[in-house]
Design a protein around this motif. Structure first.
Motif, PDB file in Angstrom:
ATOM      1  N   TYR A 264       0.833  -1.200   0.000  1.00  0.00           N
ATOM      2  CA  TYR A 264       0.000   0.000   0.000  1.00  0.00           C
ATOM      3  C   TYR A 264       0.867   1.249   0.000  1.00  0.00           C
ATOM      4  CZ  TYR A 264      -3.787  -3.093   1.603  1.00  0.00           C
ATOM      5  OH  TYR A 264      -4.720  -4.102   1.715  1.00  0.00           O
TER       6      TYR A 264
ATOM      7  N   GLN B  66      -2.699   1.833  11.361  1.00  0.00           N
ATOM      8  CA  GLN B  66      -1.570   1.490  10.500  1.00  0.00           C
ATOM      9  C   GLN B  66      -0.263   2.012  11.105  1.00  0.00           C
ATOM     10  OE1 GLN B  66      -2.160  -0.480   7.985  1.00  0.00           O
ATOM     11  NE2 GLN B  66      -4.387  -0.328   8.208  1.00  0.00           N
TER      12      GLN B  66
ATOM     13  N   LEU C 122      -6.162   2.985   2.383  1.00  0.00           N
ATOM     14  CA  LEU C 122      -6.272   2.739   3.823  1.00  0.00           C
ATOM     15  C   LEU C 122      -7.020   3.842   4.563  1.00  0.00           C
ATOM     16  CD1 LEU C 122      -2.652   1.397   4.375  1.00  0.00           C
ATOM     17  CD2 LEU C 122      -4.753   0.049   4.240  1.00  0.00           C
TER      18      LEU C 122
END
Length: 353
Positions: A179, A189, A256
């Motif tokens: 990503y 994250q 995300l």
């Protein structure tokens, strides 16, 4: 792409040519490197320049003279291993950094110009250019590849009087190749925003002579790295002063962010620029670079027309026949962007005599 290019070059050179190329470029690779080797002051043990062991804090350092903004290396010292030697004898080296504030651990490449080892600059700070890659930005930072010519461009600019002698810091940009993390603390994250804005500057101050104020700190980046550098500048105008942003990515686009609109807005350069304008914040300087053979200029022009006012100072540099790649962005830096950022930041001052 960069590894493939190096392999192709090796094949083209053939056996004998490759042996010479390897000797010049890779001699000493893997060996321990110390940056900055001014002679220790009389009556001291060690000091900043290469006399202490890795992990040790400086016992005594030269007192900076004349400029209270100078900050000598604070330690603890990192362990650097050479990855490439340049034609002028300067070294690109790598270390592993465990970010105390982000909790992320990743590789960081560094380069210092010849002036950094010059004894007459032993008490001076140096400006820092944090160079961010595009693409995956993991597991390597392609600005550490000498074939792109970034470090050579700076050295040549110093000799020509058009560039400051920057320390170049080249961290990994993402924690994996799956990503893009937009150089941000996306909920749930790895905290890549804190990695770039806090851990990388702290690491730099621990190991190098820098400046306390934002006047010695800037970003450069290409593609997704340009977005991150620009976003960090607008988000932390108290810490950084300028960015060379190449390639036209201006909005957060990581998948995300889904379900985290408020946090994404807090990392959107357009909203950050407007917030800076509304608060009459400190001046920040954005130099866009775009090749005439790539898309992206319309978005730069729109940003400039909408937000290039008040404290947000913007310029756009066209790179003639330039495409979306690092080689052409370095050419743009040589043609003017290095001189631009050198006028915005402060440079080292040699001792008299």
């Amino acid at each position: 792409m960069w590894i493939g290019g190096a392999t192709a070059l090796a094949v083209l050179l053939g056996g004998g040519g490759f042996a010479a190329w390897k000797l010049d470029w890779f001699s000493g690779n893997g060996s321990t490197v110390s940056f900055g080797k001014p002679p220790p002051a009389a009556g001291t043990q060690g000091g900043e320049g290469g006399q202490r062991t890795p992990g040790e804090s400086p016992k005594s350092s030269p007192t900076p003279s004349g400029d209270p903004d100078v900050q000598l290396a604070t330690g603890p010292a990192a362990t650097f291993k050479q990855t490439t030697k340049l034609d002028d004898g300067t070294i690109i080296a790598k270390t592993r950094l465990a970010g105390a504030k982000s909790g992320f651990e990743g590789d960081v490449w560094v380069w210092t110009p010849k002036e950094y080892d010059d004894p007459k600059y032993a008490k001076s700070g140096f400006p820092v250019l944090i160079a961010l890659p595009g693409g995956n930005g993991y597991p390597a930072n392609y600005w550490s590849d000498r074939s792109l010519g970034l470090q050579k461009a700076i050295s040549e600019g110093v000799q020509a009087g058009t560039s400051l002698p920057f320390i170049v810091i080249m961290p990994v940009l993402n924690p994996d190749a799956k990503y893009y993390y937009d150089g941000s603390d996306i909920p749930g994250q790895p905290k890549m925003g804190t990695w770039i804005s806090e851990d990388i500057p702290d690491f730099t101050r621990a190991n190098f002579r820098t400046y306390k104020s934002r006047d010695g700190w800037a970003f450069m980046g290409s593609s997704s790295g340009a977005f991150v550098g620009m976003k960090q500048l607008l988000q932390h105008p108290d810490k950084f002063k300028a960015v060379i942003a190449s390639g036209g990515e201006l909005v957060p686009d990581s998948p995300l962010w889904k379900g985290h609109q408020a946090e994404m807005d807090e990392n959107n350069p357009e909203k950050l620029a407007q917030k800076l304008i509304d608060s009459n914040g400190p001046d920040v300087y954005i130099n866009f670079q775009v090749g005439t053979k790539e898309s992206g200029k319309p978005s730069m022009l729109k940003f400039q027309q909408t937000y290039g006012k008040g404290p947000v100072k913007t310029t756009i540099r066209d790179i003639q026949n330039g495409e979306h790649n690092g080689w052409h962005y370095v050419r743009g830096m040589k043609e003017g962007s290095l001189e631009w950022v050198s006028k915005v930041l402060k440079g080292p001052k040699p001792e008299a005599g």
